[in-house]
Scaffold this motif. Sequence first.
Motif, PDB file in Angstrom:
ATOM      1  N   UNK A   1      17.324  25.024   8.639  1.00 17.76           N
ATOM      2  CA  UNK A   1      16.829  23.665   9.936  1.00 17.76           C
ATOM      3  C   UNK A   1      15.502  24.225  10.344  1.00 17.76           C
ATOM      4  N   UNK A   2      14.514  25.041   9.163  1.00 15.35           N
ATOM      5  CA  UNK A   2      13.613  25.329   9.466  1.00 15.35           C
ATOM      6  C   UNK A   2      12.714  25.017  10.719  1.00 15.35           C
ATOM      7  N   UNK A   3      12.076  26.772  11.304  1.00 19.17           N
ATOM      8  CA  UNK A   3      12.187  27.656  12.406  1.00 19.17           C
ATOM      9  C   UNK A   3      10.600  27.778  11.884  1.00 19.17           C
ATOM     10  N   UNK A   4       9.403  27.144  13.130  1.00 15.19           N
ATOM     11  CA  UNK A   4       8.025  27.046  12.961  1.00 15.19           C
ATOM     12  C   UNK A   4       7.892  28.277  13.425  1.00 15.19           C
ATOM     13  N   UNK A   5       7.343  29.149  12.211  1.00 17.04           N
ATOM     14  CA  UNK A   5       7.167  30.484  13.054  1.00 17.04           C
ATOM     15  C   UNK A   5       7.519  31.634  12.550  1.00 17.04           C
ATOM     16  N   UNK A  84      25.653  19.115   2.296  1.00 13.36           N
ATOM     17  CA  UNK A  84      26.797  18.119   2.968  1.00 13.36           C
ATOM     18  C   UNK A  84      26.570  16.602   3.641  1.00 13.36           C
ATOM     19  N   UNK A  85      26.967  16.490   4.891  1.00 11.36           N
ATOM     20  CA  UNK A  85      26.199  15.041   5.600  1.00 11.36           C
ATOM     21  C   UNK A  85      24.618  15.150   5.508  1.00 11.36           C
ATOM     22  N   UNK A  86      24.478  14.279   6.483  1.00 11.42           N
ATOM     23  CA  UNK A  86      22.663  14.268   7.633  1.00 11.42           C
ATOM     24  C   UNK A  86      23.475  14.590   9.258  1.00 11.42           C
ATOM     25  N   UNK A  87      23.292  15.365   9.363  1.00 11.56           N
ATOM     26  CA  UNK A  87      23.601  16.124  10.830  1.00 11.56           C
ATOM     27  C   UNK A  87      23.204  14.877  11.488  1.00 11.56           C
ATOM     28  N   UNK A  88      23.517  14.417  12.849  1.00 13.96           N
ATOM     29  CA  UNK A  88      22.589  13.184  13.092  1.00 13.96           C
ATOM     30  C   UNK A  88      21.856  13.690  14.658  1.00 13.96           C
ATOM     31  N   UNK A  89      21.732  14.643  15.483  1.00 12.61           N
ATOM     32  CA  UNK A  89      21.033  15.704  15.447  1.00 12.61           C
ATOM     33  C   UNK A  89      19.343  15.662  14.681  1.00 12.61           C
ATOM     34  N   UNK A  90      19.288  15.354  13.410  1.00 13.58           N
ATOM     35  CA  UNK A  90      18.173  15.465  12.508  1.00 13.58           C
ATOM     36  C   UNK A  90      17.590  14.333  12.237  1.00 13.58           C
ATOM     37  N   UNK A  91      18.272  13.038  13.098  1.00 11.04           N
ATOM     38  CA  UNK A  91      17.833  11.810  12.158  1.00 11.04           C
ATOM     39  C   UNK A  91      16.396  11.829  12.588  1.00 11.04           C
ATOM     40  N   UNK A  93      13.919  13.982  12.263  1.00  9.04           N
ATOM     41  CA  UNK A  93      12.820  14.268  11.100  1.00  9.04           C
ATOM     42  C   UNK A  93      13.130  14.078   9.921  1.00  9.04           C
ATOM     43  N   UNK A  94      14.112  13.302   9.800  1.00  7.54           N
ATOM     44  CA  UNK A  94      15.287  12.993   8.619  1.00  7.54           C
ATOM     45  C   UNK A  94      14.173  11.438   9.188  1.00  7.54           C
ATOM     46  N   UNK A  95      13.985  10.829   9.887  1.00  7.35           N
ATOM     47  CA  UNK A  95      13.526   9.566   9.467  1.00  7.35           C
ATOM     48  C   UNK A  95      12.079   9.578   9.334  1.00  7.35           C
ATOM     49  N   UNK A 241      13.533  21.535  12.963  1.00  6.94           N
ATOM     50  CA  UNK A 241      14.063  20.354  12.983  1.00  6.94           C
ATOM     51  C   UNK A 241      15.037  19.723  13.747  1.00  6.94           C
ATOM     52  N   UNK A 242      15.320  20.328  14.992  1.00  4.64           N
ATOM     53  CA  UNK A 242      15.991  19.788  15.634  1.00  4.64           C
ATOM     54  C   UNK A 242      15.427  19.689  17.254  1.00  4.64           C
ATOM     55  N   UNK A 243      14.775  19.973  17.430  1.00  2.00           N
ATOM     56  CA  UNK A 243      14.254  20.168  18.819  1.00  2.00           C
ATOM     57  C   UNK A 243      12.669  20.460  18.562  1.00  2.00           C
TER      58      UNK A 243
END
Length: 332
Positions: A1-5, A84-91, A93-95, A241-243
């Motif tokens: 998910x990638x966490x800044x710093x 796997x599938x793209x998680x809706x919570x990452x919509x 960042x994906x966009x 990526x989630x917040x």
Amino acid sequence: MGVCDFCPLVRESGSSPDELAQFAGKTVGVDISGPLHRAVSSTDGRDQYHAQPPVPVNAVLLYLSKLVDAAVALGITLICVFDGCRHPAKQRIDEERKSDCEEAQTKLATILARGEAADYSNAQKQRGKCTTVRADIIAMAVQFLTEKKVECVCAPFEADFQLVYMEQRGLIQAIMTEDGDIPVLGGKVVIMNLDLNNVNDNGQKQPMCSVVRRATFLSSPLFLGWSPDDLVTFALFLGCDYLRRVVGNGLEECKSLMAEWRAATPAASLHEPREHVSRDLRILECEIARRFPHLLVPTLVPMSRLVARVSFEETGGEVRERGARDDGSPDG
């Protein structure tokens, strides 16, 4: 998910440069998205990816071959885990990533249409920005790894969570990844910064890596006494990526917020107000509670009080106060 710093903090607190050979005889789970992205983003990978007419991206096979050969030579069993599938919570960042890719493609088309030799460097830069791991590249990787007798697994969503689960169940003894979020999710032994081209003093190849051990970094001064929920909360303060991170909050501000969070005494009720806390912490507590209700939130300002003052609109990455328009005038 990638966490800044977060990755540099973990490396400073609990990683050590070491030989990959220490995992001889063990089973290692691989977040394969990292090697695939590294391969397609290399100079050869970019050229092959954008070649016309289309050609196979053999840079992927070359990198995977090096990885598999190194594992076989050291007696390491690999299990490669695909997203796997793209998680809706990452919509969101994906966009954003899709938009950035399309913008780079437009710039690249303009540069190539000019045909100027001086634009070569910029063209390569734009190629890198619009190079992604396509479905055909994934299929090619799966076919190659299967032929090499390497087990391939597809996670329900992101590979990170699947890999931590597999380690907890004892199916693997370490996780190989490019991301620093595996320790946040509970990874115990994490292999990062893999260098397959390292050569020792005798001229022999000696693959090196950085090994992050959860027990080591959790005993460092910054993380001492932290619970699993504390790590997740800190990751959310830092932004992932989630917040998004609150605009203007650097690493030190996030550390300060985390200290305030941990020092707070849990309220008897989630509706009990707490005074003398920073505005940023109140905002983040409510936003975390809204998006991640399973986390133990130490205390919460009553939502009815806070929502009257704060809006969680993500406009340009900012968390806005309600009552202010774009031009700064009051809402009336």
